[in-house]
Design an enzyme around this catalytic site. Structure first.
Site, PDB file in Angstrom:
ATOM      1  CG  HIS A 251      -1.864   1.145   1.289  1.00 47.09           C
ATOM      2  ND1 HIS A 251      -1.500   2.380   1.781  1.00 47.09           N
ATOM      3  CD2 HIS A 251      -3.165   1.259   0.903  1.00 47.09           C
ATOM      4  CE1 HIS A 251      -2.532   3.204   1.708  1.00 47.09           C
ATOM      5  NE2 HIS A 251      -3.548   2.541   1.177  1.00 47.09           N
ATOM      6  NE  ARG A 294      -5.573  -0.678  -1.203  1.00 50.76           N
ATOM      7  CZ  ARG A 294      -6.734  -1.187  -0.791  1.00 50.76           C
ATOM      8  NH1 ARG A 294      -6.800  -2.458  -0.427  1.00 50.76           N
ATOM      9  NH2 ARG A 294      -7.821  -0.455  -0.760  1.00 50.76           N
ATOM     10  CE  LYS A 297      -8.577  -1.141  -3.724  1.00 44.51           C
ATOM     11  NZ  LYS A 297      -9.998  -1.400  -3.394  1.00 44.51           N
ATOM     12  CG  ASP A 300      -6.346   9.872  -3.652  1.00 43.84           C
ATOM     13  OD1 ASP A 300      -6.035  11.083  -3.631  1.00 43.84           O
ATOM     14  OD2 ASP A 300      -7.030   9.349  -2.752  1.00 43.84           O
ATOM     15  CB  CYS A 302      -3.232  11.856  -0.990  1.00 50.62           C
ATOM     16  SG  CYS A 302      -3.794  10.139  -0.993  1.00 50.62           S
ATOM     17  CE1 TYR A 303      -1.941   6.010  -1.346  1.00 47.27           C
ATOM     18  CE2 TYR A 303      -3.831   6.516  -2.740  1.00 47.27           C
ATOM     19  CZ  TYR A 303      -3.292   5.910  -1.617  1.00 47.27           C
ATOM     20  OH  TYR A 303      -4.109   5.198  -0.770  1.00 47.27           O
ATOM     21  CG  ASP A 346      -9.085  11.678  -4.917  1.00 47.35           C
ATOM     22  OD1 ASP A 346      -8.437  11.316  -5.904  1.00 47.35           O
ATOM     23  OD2 ASP A 346      -9.858  10.908  -4.314  1.00 47.35           O
ATOM     24  CG  ASP A 353      -9.254  17.109   1.411  1.00 43.92           C
ATOM     25  OD1 ASP A 353      -8.032  17.003   1.647  1.00 43.92           O
ATOM     26  OD2 ASP A 353      -9.875  16.262   0.730  1.00 43.92           O
ATOM     27  CG  HIS A 356      -6.636  15.101  -1.187  1.00 40.29           C
ATOM     28  ND1 HIS A 356      -7.650  14.661  -0.356  1.00 40.29           N
ATOM     29  CD2 HIS A 356      -6.211  14.013  -1.881  1.00 40.29           C
ATOM     30  CE1 HIS A 356      -7.851  13.370  -0.568  1.00 40.29           C
ATOM     31  NE2 HIS A 356      -6.989  12.948  -1.477  1.00 40.29           N
TER      32      HIS A 356
END
Length: 425
Positions: A251, A294, A297, A300, A302-303, A346, A353, A356
């Site tokens: 992850h 992952r 998925k 996003d 944030c990754y 995201d 937010d 993020h």
């Protein structure tokens, strides 16, 4: 393939060379007929995941066809200023136990975007809040009257590191109390519980403990005992890291925590680095251009930090580059922001937010930088990294502050903070 055009650029960040073969004409025609049937085949195996992925990809493509966007700094700064000037709405009471995190996300975003915007007034508000949560100077909980928590303490130390030692606030941090508390959290298997009375035991606890200890220069062999074995056993067959030994799939968040911990321990080569680089590379989506956390998925924003920072640590360690920073930059600027709405998000269709905003900005800073390890300074246990502008980037730089990918704060602030604690307990 029916021609000799290289496909290497289509496989973002792939570390290994691509082998390509030019098909004879009759085979090339067969291949074209096969491609025409792919969509029909996908309809037969359609799932909720494939539908969501296609929806996300369609939304991203609407932004990719537009002119290249710069980072809308002024919009994002206005968004962040609201946090210190307005009362938060009632629906944010769910974050009552995450007050230090909110302070870190907001303060760090200010510092990365434009350091002078984190004014002395804002710094004093942060210091006042954190020492109200923990009047004794640590460890810190998530809010007033809450139990000390390793994640809350990590966010608190990071937030304080951004406050330029205003009113000598760094001297109020109780290093001895924090160290003794960390020892109590330590488990026989080498991990750390997140909280004394309750709490999980996984790679997040290890990272928070080692980050706090190295920044405050209170790291010891006793604190690190068993940690390396724990981390080694968290690496999965894919190459990424799970939360617990031999239990979880790889992850993005857990992998960041494990790799950053290995960097602090100076033990990165104790794990399968080649597999880790392949795993990081496979987290970057060819079409969306950003990262997911992952396999199978959705992308996003944030990754951009959790995976992008892992790649940056590998780069700093001399392992080479395993992701495409150009593609990451494009995803962030095209898909994670709009000029009329402040804050970063995201993906298209989501709202901005503070979480993020911080981590997407950090990912953007990583995309615009090249990293090398700095020679270990005496009298400090923190790992300092040097950064310079990414000369291979196809886009204009956003003039963000250079960040240390291990700690997730600007290099200038981290350097000043760890220098203040150059005396080991």
């Amino acid at each position: 393939m029916s021609n000799g055009v290289s496909v290497k650029a289509k496989l973002l960040g792939r570390k290994r060379e691509i082998t390509e073969r030019i098909l004879p004409e009759e085979e090339a025609l067969d291949a074209e007929e096969y491609i025409e049937t792919v969509e029909d085949i996908m309809k037969e195996v359609e799932t909720e995941t494939t539908i969501d992925r296609q929806t996300t990809l369609d939304a991203c493509n609407e932004w990719f066809v537009k002119d290249s966007q710069p980072l809308f700094k002024n919009s994002h700064l206005k968004y962040l200023q609201y946090a210190f000037k307005l009362q938060f709405p009632a629906n944010l009471t769910a974050l009552d136990a995450s007050q230090p995190w909110m302070l870190y996300w907001i303060a760090n975003s200010f510092k990365v975007l434009q350091p002078e915007e984190l004014t002395e007034e804002f710094q004093r508000k942060i210091v006042q809040k954190l020492f109200t949560i923990s009047p004794q100077g640590g460890p810190f909980g998530g809010g007033v009257g809450q139990l000390p928590h390793i994640a809350g303490s990590y966010a608190s130390i990071n937030a304080l590191s951004l406050c330029n030692n205003i009113d000598n606030c760094w001297d109020k941090i109780n290093r001895k109390a924090i160290y003794n508390w960390l020892l109590k959290l330590k488990q026989p298997d080498g991990g750390f519980k997140t909280c004394l009375e309750v709490g999980e035991n996984d790679t997040r606890g290890i990272y928070c403990a080692l980050s706090i200890a190295s920044m405050l220069n209170i790291i010891t062999p006793e604190l690190c005992e068993g940690v390396l074995d724990y981390l080694i056993n968290c690496q999965t067959y894919e190459g990424g890291f799970g939360g617990c030994p031999q239990e979880d799939e790889g992850h993005g968040g857990y992998t960041f925590c494990a790799v950053a911990s290995l960097m602090i321990l100076n033990k990165l080569d104790s794990v399968d680095v080649e597999a880790l680089m392949r795993w990081c590379s496979s987290r970057q989506c060819n079409e969306e251009k950003g990262f997911n956390g992952r396999a199978n998925k959705l992308v996003d924003g944030c990754y951009s930090f959790w995976v992008g920072s892992t790649a940056a640590m590998l780069e700093a360690s001399g392992k080479g580059l395993c992701v495409s920073k150009n593609a990451l930059h494009e995803y962030i600027c095209q898909c994670c922001q709009t000029e009329q709405d402040g804050g970063l998000r995201d993906k298209p269709g989501k709202y901005a937010d503070f979480y993020h905003t911080n981590y997407v900005l950090l990912g953007l800073a990583i995309s615009e930088s090249e990293y090398t390890l700095q020679t270990k300074q005496e009298n400090t246990s923190a790992v300092l990294i040097e950064s310079k502008s990414n000369t291979k980037l196809d886009y204009a730089l956003s003039n963000l502050q250079e960040i240390n990918p291990i700690y997730g704060v600007p290099i200038a602030d981290l350097t000043k903070f760890v220098a203040h604690f150059n005396t080991h307990l």
